[in-house]
Motif scaffolding. Structure first.
Motif, PDB file in Angstrom:
ATOM      1  N   THR A   1       3.154 -12.816 -15.784  1.00 54.43           N
ATOM      2  CA  THR A   1       2.924 -13.334 -15.095  1.00 54.43           C
ATOM      3  C   THR A   1       3.525 -14.291 -14.599  1.00 54.43           C
ATOM      4  O   THR A   1       4.547 -14.071 -15.121  1.00 54.43           O
ATOM      5  N   VAL A   2       3.761 -14.783 -13.198  1.00 53.73           N
ATOM      6  CA  VAL A   2       5.324 -14.748 -12.993  1.00 53.73           C
ATOM      7  C   VAL A   2       5.199 -16.065 -12.443  1.00 53.73           C
ATOM      8  O   VAL A   2       4.435 -16.206 -11.785  1.00 53.73           O
ATOM      9  N   LEU A   3       6.066 -17.624 -12.862  1.00 53.71           N
ATOM     10  CA  LEU A   3       5.552 -18.366 -12.552  1.00 53.71           C
ATOM     11  C   LEU A   3       7.431 -18.865 -11.411  1.00 53.71           C
ATOM     12  O   LEU A   3       8.128 -18.519 -11.990  1.00 53.71           O
ATOM     13  N   ASP A   4       6.814 -20.147 -10.906  1.00 56.90           N
ATOM     14  CA  ASP A   4       8.570 -20.623 -10.149  1.00 56.90           C
ATOM     15  C   ASP A   4       8.535 -21.802 -11.093  1.00 56.90           C
ATOM     16  O   ASP A   4       7.551 -22.708 -10.794  1.00 56.90           O
ATOM     17  N   VAL A   5       9.904 -22.271 -11.358  1.00 59.88           N
ATOM     18  CA  VAL A   5       9.700 -23.258 -12.367  1.00 59.88           C
ATOM     19  C   VAL A   5      10.476 -24.077 -11.801  1.00 59.88           C
ATOM     20  O   VAL A   5      11.994 -23.719 -11.313  1.00 59.88           O
ATOM     21  N   PRO A   6      10.778 -25.526 -11.127  1.00 63.20           N
ATOM     22  CA  PRO A   6      11.557 -26.216 -10.987  1.00 63.20           C
ATOM     23  C   PRO A   6      12.802 -26.161 -11.946  1.00 63.20           C
ATOM     24  O   PRO A   6      12.499 -26.155 -12.785  1.00 63.20           O
ATOM     25  N   GLU A   7      14.066 -26.145 -10.445  1.00 60.37           N
ATOM     26  CA  GLU A   7      15.381 -26.544 -11.680  1.00 60.37           C
ATOM     27  C   GLU A   7      14.980 -28.229 -12.046  1.00 60.37           C
ATOM     28  O   GLU A   7      14.472 -29.397 -11.658  1.00 60.37           O
ATOM     29  N   THR A   8      15.648 -27.780 -14.103  1.00 57.10           N
ATOM     30  CA  THR A   8      15.570 -29.181 -14.234  1.00 57.10           C
ATOM     31  C   THR A   8      16.647 -30.030 -13.381  1.00 57.10           C
ATOM     32  O   THR A   8      17.641 -31.337 -13.562  1.00 57.10           O
ATOM     33  N   GLU A   9      18.022 -29.485 -12.600  1.00 55.71           N
ATOM     34  CA  GLU A   9      19.545 -29.907 -12.049  1.00 55.71           C
ATOM     35  C   GLU A   9      19.406 -29.727 -10.822  1.00 55.71           C
ATOM     36  O   GLU A   9      19.652 -28.520 -10.365  1.00 55.71           O
ATOM     37  N   GLY A  10      19.099 -30.719 -10.205  1.00 54.68           N
ATOM     38  CA  GLY A  10      18.640 -30.020  -9.107  1.00 54.68           C
ATOM     39  C   GLY A  10      17.422 -29.492  -7.629  1.00 54.68           C
ATOM     40  O   GLY A  10      16.648 -29.745  -9.011  1.00 54.68           O
TER      41      GLY A  10
ATOM     42  N   GLY B   1      15.590 -26.846  -5.585  1.00 54.73           N
ATOM     43  CA  GLY B   1      15.428 -25.209  -6.421  1.00 54.73           C
ATOM     44  C   GLY B   1      14.129 -24.907  -7.205  1.00 54.73           C
ATOM     45  O   GLY B   1      13.705 -25.289  -7.807  1.00 54.73           O
ATOM     46  N   VAL B   2      14.157 -23.465  -7.651  1.00 53.47           N
ATOM     47  CA  VAL B   2      13.273 -23.077  -8.230  1.00 53.47           C
ATOM     48  C   VAL B   2      13.852 -21.766  -8.955  1.00 53.47           C
ATOM     49  O   VAL B   2      14.653 -21.086  -8.403  1.00 53.47           O
ATOM     50  N   ARG B   3      12.887 -21.450 -10.451  1.00 54.88           N
ATOM     51  CA  ARG B   3      13.573 -20.355 -11.320  1.00 54.88           C
ATOM     52  C   ARG B   3      12.899 -19.098 -11.164  1.00 54.88           C
ATOM     53  O   ARG B   3      11.564 -19.498 -11.528  1.00 54.88           O
ATOM     54  N   ARG B   4      12.482 -18.669 -10.735  1.00 51.20           N
ATOM     55  CA  ARG B   4      11.373 -17.147 -10.819  1.00 51.20           C
ATOM     56  C   ARG B   4      11.361 -16.826 -12.109  1.00 51.20           C
ATOM     57  O   ARG B   4      12.502 -16.055 -12.487  1.00 51.20           O
TER      58      ARG B   4
END
Length: 214
Positions: free
Chosen positions: A193-202, A204-207
């Motif tokens: 599975t592929v998920l967009d994880v919100p950045e912990t600082e600032g 944006g997201v991390r795929r």
């Protein structure tokens, strides 16, 4: 050599309780000021030399794995699970909430090992055993290995991959959560599975992808 024990009060005193963006079912002790926490760790140890506080953040690979476990994309109900490089214990806690029979949470950092226990208590879960480094020996008797953000540099990847291969050869299902780091051999893996994880600082997201070792 006796394993170092970090008091649980240290974790509680130097962190704040937050819910990871992708896994709001779980509460974690995390650090808003990583530099201040690192300095406090060095003071507690009587000098420099402590590893960075990886245990005080909800890393994207761990969040993606925890989400996949809770959503059933990675079945763990009734199974024995190893959470490799457990950090905060997020994946271990998610596995228990998803019905795992027992979870072994492994991390080399004594601060992490304490944080896993503190976070398990915070979420009211039982059935997690905390251990140190397992990479130097044969994989423990588990059914599933979950590894979040373990390939963050070349040296660590060189230690982790042979262990994961041994676990797979023994019949374990092996899942890796990773936000696109270059050291992970993607060509050897299958995406789950592929998920967009919100950045912990600032913003944006991390795929982030949950991979299976075939």
């Amino acid at each position: 050599m006796t394993a170092r024990i970090v008091p649980s009060g240290f974790v509680r005193a130097h962190t704040q309780v937050r819910r990871p963006s992708l896994v709001p079912e779980v509460r974690l002790h995390v650090a808003d000021d990583v530099v201040a926490l690192w300095e406090a760790m060095e003071d507690a140890a009587g000098g420099a030399g402590e590893d960075p506080p990886f245990w005080a953040a909800a890393w994207p690979g761990g969040q993606a794995l925890a989400r996949a476990v809770l959503d059933g994309a990675v079945p763990v109900s009734g199974r024995r699970v190893l959470d490799l490089g457990s950090g905060s214990g997020l994946v271990a806690v998610a596995a228990v909430l998803a019905g795992a029979r027992h979870v072994l949470a492994s991390d080399v950092d004594p601060f992490s090992r304490t944080a896993v226990g503190v976070n398990a208590g915070l979420n009211g879960v039982r059935g997690i055993s905390v251990v140190g480094d397992v990479l130097h020996r044969e994989p423990p008797a588990v059914d599933v290995v979950l590894a979040g953000d373990v390939c963050y540099d070349r040296e660590m990847t060189g230690r982790v991959l042979p262990f994961l291969d041994r676990a797979r050869a023994r019949g374990c299902e092996v899942l890796v959560g990773d936000p696109g780091r270059p050291y992970l051999p993607h060509e050897r893996l299958e995406p789950v599975t592929v998920l967009d994880v919100p950045e912990t600082e600032g913003p944006g997201v991390r795929r982030t992808t949950v991979w299976r070792l075939p």
